[in-house]
Design an enzyme around this catalytic site. Structure first.
Site: not given
Ligand code: BES
Ligand code: ZN
Ligand code: ZN
Length: 497
Positions: A255, A260, A267, A278, A337, A339, A341
């Site tokens: 990834k 992000d 966010k 990210d 967010d 993204e 996946r």
């Molecule tokens: N890049 C983030 C995940 C992340 C969060 C990595 C904190 C490192 C530290 C990812 O893209 C994301 O935002 N995931 C969301 C998914 C949710 C919307 C289902 C998350 O983890 O809140």
């Molecule tokens: Zn992310």
């Molecule tokens: Zn994200």
């Protein structure tokens, strides 16, 4: 940092002396130590002022100019390669100006593997990211040089082991450099061009860039949807090592979200700067390719990185959009967010359809939920093959990078296919088990091998490095920022060494 091996007794610069807990005097076998330093060492050991607990350090200055750092290895019976690696890292972390830039390490009772691990720890920890700091020419520090004194009988084997560790460390440091680079300079095409530049150093590597136009033409709907909201368009980078080798081979997928913001599902502001990491999954893939190439690995390995910047804009995808991925499967995007996946859905499909993988492993800073589950101590590890998952877990243990087994359950997969209008959705039903639902989502994009009744899903593992790629404060191999985790796990898994 240069680590060299010598079979002499000379001590250049500061003496580094690894000691076991309970040693009350300098062992007879340690030679070549200036006398005033020797008596000081005997005093602190004899009085119990330095107990040599694991990773304890003490600096001594001899009256005749000699300097030493004592470094504890803990109890001798427990002093394995991990203890030596941590001790080596601890020495470098504790260096002050007074120690100078030359070190000589003198072991007693240590085999080649442990001495090499100590050198490896020194090299891994000797890293800082100062590309963006102005340096006065007068302040420029000369590079650190360490020498390990060892017996003549061990010298050749130790030199080889240290040389290999240095090659692998170059991959770890490359991964950290990429991760630490600020997001105004680390965007999808910047990563791709760095890869192209890197490839020029090796005859047996190839880098192919699939740019935005070509990604659209090929139908990479996930990658395109995530990246289209940014002025810096998405791309996919394909690394091939030893492409002329025949047969099945590992394919690593990363990834690579260079920043992000969350997209339209923006966010919150706090710590958003951390989302430059990210792209840690893509950095793991690139760093592994460097480690393998630099250490002269002869097998074929392919790396695929899915690069995009997730921005809110008038061109950005919206919550509610339905996209068609490379696999043909449609996804209802319920949260922009989630993204990672989406870009991985194309990367995984490409991995299994354009290549003949022995296995596919993806690396992703995928979910905050994984950080909730495992903190910064372990990577989440999922696989559709229990034995394969165990192999990765063990490779991680071998090199001191923990990857913890997590469940891939049909119920999680079902949760992710519950869309009224598309084949699948990018959001679970609630927040529970968010790291598991993300893994289950990815599984849908791992192709089968064979057809009909013979069809079998390609062996695949998913590693969620959201907590381990940065912020891992107990990781002794790194001071701050990107950790470069799992480059060494992959080298261990792939080469078996
Ligand atoms: N890049 C983030 C995940 C992340 C969060 C990595 C904190 C490192 C530290 C990812 O893209 C994301 O935002 N995931 C969301 C998914 C949710 C919307 C289902 C998350 O983890 O809140
Ligand atoms: Zn992310
Ligand atoms: Zn994200």
């Amino acid at each position: 940092m240069q680590v060299t091996i010598s079979s002499g007794n000379n001590i250049n610069g500061t003496l580094v002396l690894p000691l076991f807990e309970g040693e009350e005097a300098l062992p007879e076998s340690v030679e070549g130590i200036p006398s005033s330093l020797k008596s000081q060492i005997n005093v602190v050991l004899g009085d119990g002022d330095f107990k040599a607990k694991a990773n304890a350090t003490m600096t001594l200055m001899g009256t005749d100019g000699g300097k030493a750092i004592l470094i504890g290895l803990g109890k001798q019976a427990k002093a394995d390669a991990h203890a030596y690696r941590e001790a080596g890292a601890t020495v470098v972390a504790s260096l002050k100006k007074v120690h100078g830039n030359e070190l000589t390490v003198v072991f007693h009772d240590a085999g080649v593997e442990n001495m090499a691990a100590f050198g490896e720890g020194m090299m891994l920890r000797n890293y800082s990211y100062d590309d963006y700091k102005q340096v006065d020419e007068d302040d420029e520090k000369p590079a650190l040089a360490a020498r390990i004194n060892c017996s003549e009988a061990n010298a050749t084997a130790l030199s080889e082991a240290v040389e290999r560790a240095a090659a692998i460390a170059s991959g770890v440091h490359l991964s950290r450099d990429l991760g630490n680079c600020p997001p105004n300079d680390m965007y999808p095409m910047a990563f791709a061009l760095k890869a192209e530049e890197w490839a020029k150093a090796y005859e047996n590597v190839k880098v192919e860039i699939i740019d935005y136009e070509s990604a659209k033409r090929q139908g990479m709907g996930g990658l395109v949807a995530v990246g289209m909201g940014s002025a810096r368009k998405p791309c996919m980078v394909i690394f091939t090592l030893n492409g002329d080798q025949k047969g099945r081979h590992p394919v690593l997928v990363g990834k690579g979200i260079t920043f992000d913001t969350g997209g339209i599902s923006l966010k919150p502001g706090a710590n958003m700067d951390e989302m430059k990491y990210d792209m840690g999954g893509s950095a793991t893939v690139f760093g592994t390719m460097e480690a393998l190439a630099a250490s002269g690995y002869g097998g074929k390995v392919v790396g695929i990185t899915c690069m995009a910047e997730n921005m809110p804009s008038s061109n950005a995808q919206r919550p509610g959009d339905v996209i068609t991925t490379l696999s043909g499967k449609t996804i209802e995007v319920l949260n922009t967010d989630a993204e990672g996946r989406l870009v991985l859905s194309d990367g995984l499909w490409k991995a299994g359809t354009d290549f003949d993988p022995e296995y596919i492993i993806d690396f992703a800073t995928l979910t905050g939920a994984c950080v909730v589950a495992l903190g910064h101590e372990a990577t989440g590890l999922w696989s559709n093959d229990d034995d394969f998952r165990t192999r990765i877990h063990e490779a991680g243990n071998d090199v001191g990078e923990l990857a913890w087994p997590m469940p891939l359950l049909p119920a999680f997969e079902k949760e992710m296919t519950n869309s009224k209008i598309a084949d699948t959705r990018n959001l679970g039903a609630g927040r529970w088990g968010g790291a598991n639902t993300a893994a289950a989502f990815l599984k849908q994009f791992v192709p089968d091998r064979g057809e009909g009744d013979d069809a079998e899903q390609i062996t695949w593992a998913h590693m969620d490095i959201a907590g381990t790629y940065w912020g891992a404060k107990t990781n002794k191999m790194v001071g701050y920022g990107a950790t470069g985790v799992h480059v060494r796990t992959m080298v261990r898994l792939i080469t078996g060494e």
